[in-house]
Write an enzyme that holds these catalytic residues in place. Structure first.
Site, PDB file in Angstrom:
ATOM      1  CB  CYS A 126      -0.946   0.004   1.198  1.00 36.66           C
ATOM      2  SG  CYS A 126      -2.126  -1.353   1.158  1.00 36.66           S
ATOM      3  CB  CYS A 415       0.010   0.398   7.848  1.00 37.91           C
ATOM      4  SG  CYS A 415      -1.717   0.360   7.280  1.00 37.91           S
TER       5      CYS A 415
END
Length: 431
Positions: A126, A415
């Site tokens: 991500c 994250c």
């Protein structure tokens, strides 16, 4: 990871602020600059993104490079950048289309950039477009380049679905077979079980756990209630709607899909983003007014089983230390919202002396962001999260919010799968 006693037992409530969004530019506060002697200033000139849409809908018949090309063309349109003025193009993506594995190259050619411009693709779950941007920063500060286009794309409407491994082995053997007898023997060995496809999953290879389940365990470890998660999700959607109605989501470009006209949407997995970053000297020489400076950044990594989604908790204090700042110095926070429970767990971890001392080797907590500064134009929960594209959206949003709110420093944190994370400090460009 052990349950955090001071958080599970705590009755502290994280109040969710709903604020009216101002559309008027405010004069930037005057604080020290984070410029470093002998280091080139790297600036964000512009950032754009396609509408982020639910997979399997409007974009369903496209390919990843189509979305990336649209973002690149949108960037060219907004900046009037000559197509041969770019030194390097870098894109991030997570689930690659095998036909366009170097999607940066295919998209840049499709967008009309010079074929003399090198392009490569990176992946880090991500935070893939974060890696694309910081790679560009490195090329500029090292003196290799002056003008970089970075971005990210994700296309979940047509993910690669593979044959089973047994079937793949049989098909490869068939391709090598020399005689009819060998081919017939291999064909005769195929069983129904061979035909079961392998579907991609958002799960950790090292633990086989889905990210959603990991987020639930993380929320439980930090005593995050269902009500807290629902309140934060509602906050994200409410603020996104306010920002959209106020015309603040100016990074979203109009994208014409054959048979459809696409405007901004929410709850998404398909989309692309692009940013133009340059050395300050080059940007000014070409007549651009930068939006922000890209300053210190860090990448972090921790236990992928019990701390999979705690990248912001580990990255935030490290990047603040590199920049010589504290949480109170930050005017704008933009954290990636993977899950409501993940966000609330990170806020509680950042505000925990026990967690800082037990897991981070710190004497004391760094503190949680003030909610009146936090994700005020919505976030990934409401705006959508195409894995490879979100990083550029976060950075562009910080730059725009600093301009609108008159702040000087912004902080991005996110994250990523694998127990990894990223954080970056962004400084407003003087207005």
């Amino acid at each position: 990871m052990n349950r955090c006693p001071e958080l599970v037992m705590s009755h502290t409530v994280y109040y969710i602020f709903f604020v009216s969004v101002c559309v008027c530019p405010v004069q930037t506060k005057s604080k020290k600059t984070l410029a470093k002697p002998g280091v080139k200033n790297v600036v964000l000139v512009e950032g754009v993104r396609t509408p982020f849409l639910l997979s399997g809908t409007t974009y369903a018949d496209l390919m990843p490079h189509d979305l990336a090309r649209a973002a690149l063309q949108g960037l060219l349109h907004k900046t009037s950048l000559p197509k041969d003025a770019v030194d390097y193009i870098i894109y991030g993506t997570v689930i690659q289309e095998v036909k366009t594995s170097n999607v940066a190259r295919e998209a840049s050619l499709g967008a009309g950039f010079s074929d003399k411009i090198p392009s490569h693709t990176v992946t880090m779950a991500c935070i893939s477009s974060n890696v694309a941007m910081t790679t560009g920063v490195g090329l500029i500060t090292s003196g290799q380049c002056d003008t970089i286009v970075a971005g990210g794309v994700e296309f979940m409407s047509d993910v690669p679905i593979r044959h089973s491994r047994k079937m793949r082995k049989t098909m490869l053997a068939l391709n090598r077979a020399k005689t009819l007898g060998q081919r017939l023997s291999l064909i005769g060995s195929i069983r129904m079980a061979h035909l079961t496809p392998e579907l991609p999953a958002v799960a950790e290879f090292s633990t086989a756990e889905t990210m959603g389940h990991s987020a639930d365990r993380l929320a439980a470890a930090f005593g995050v209630t269902r009500l807290e998660q629902d309140e934060f999700a509602l906050r994200s959607h409410t603020l996104a709607k306010q920002a959209q109605d106020a015309g603040l989501l100016s990074d979203v470009i109009s994208f014409k899909v054959p048979g459809n006209h696409v405007d901004s949407s929410v709850t998404a997995t398909d989309g692309a983003s692009a940013v133009l970053i340059m050395s300050e000297e080059k940007a000014l020489a070409m007549g651009y007014k930068p939006k922000a400076y890209l300053r210190d950044f860090v990448f972090v990594s921790q236990d992928p089983k019990d701390q999979l989604l705690l990248g912001p908790t580990y990255g935030t204090p490290k990047v603040l230390a590199r920049a010589g700042l504290t949480m109170d110095d930050i005017d704008v926070f933009e954290f990636h919202e993977a899950f409501a429970g993940q966000i609330m767990a990170n806020l509680k971890a950042l505000d925990s002396d026990w967690f800082a001392q037990t897991y981070m080797g710190r004497k004391a907590k760094v503190g949680a962001p003030a909610m009146e500064k936090f994700n005020l134009w919505g976030g990934s929960l409401s705006l959508g999260h195409p894995f490879g594209a979100t990083g550029c959206r976060l950075v562009t949003t910080v730059a725009h919010r600093l301009q609108k709110e008159g702040g000087q420093y912004g902080l991005v944190a996110a994250c990523a799968a694998g127990g990894q994370g990223h954080a970056m400090v962004i400084e407003a460009y003087p207005q």
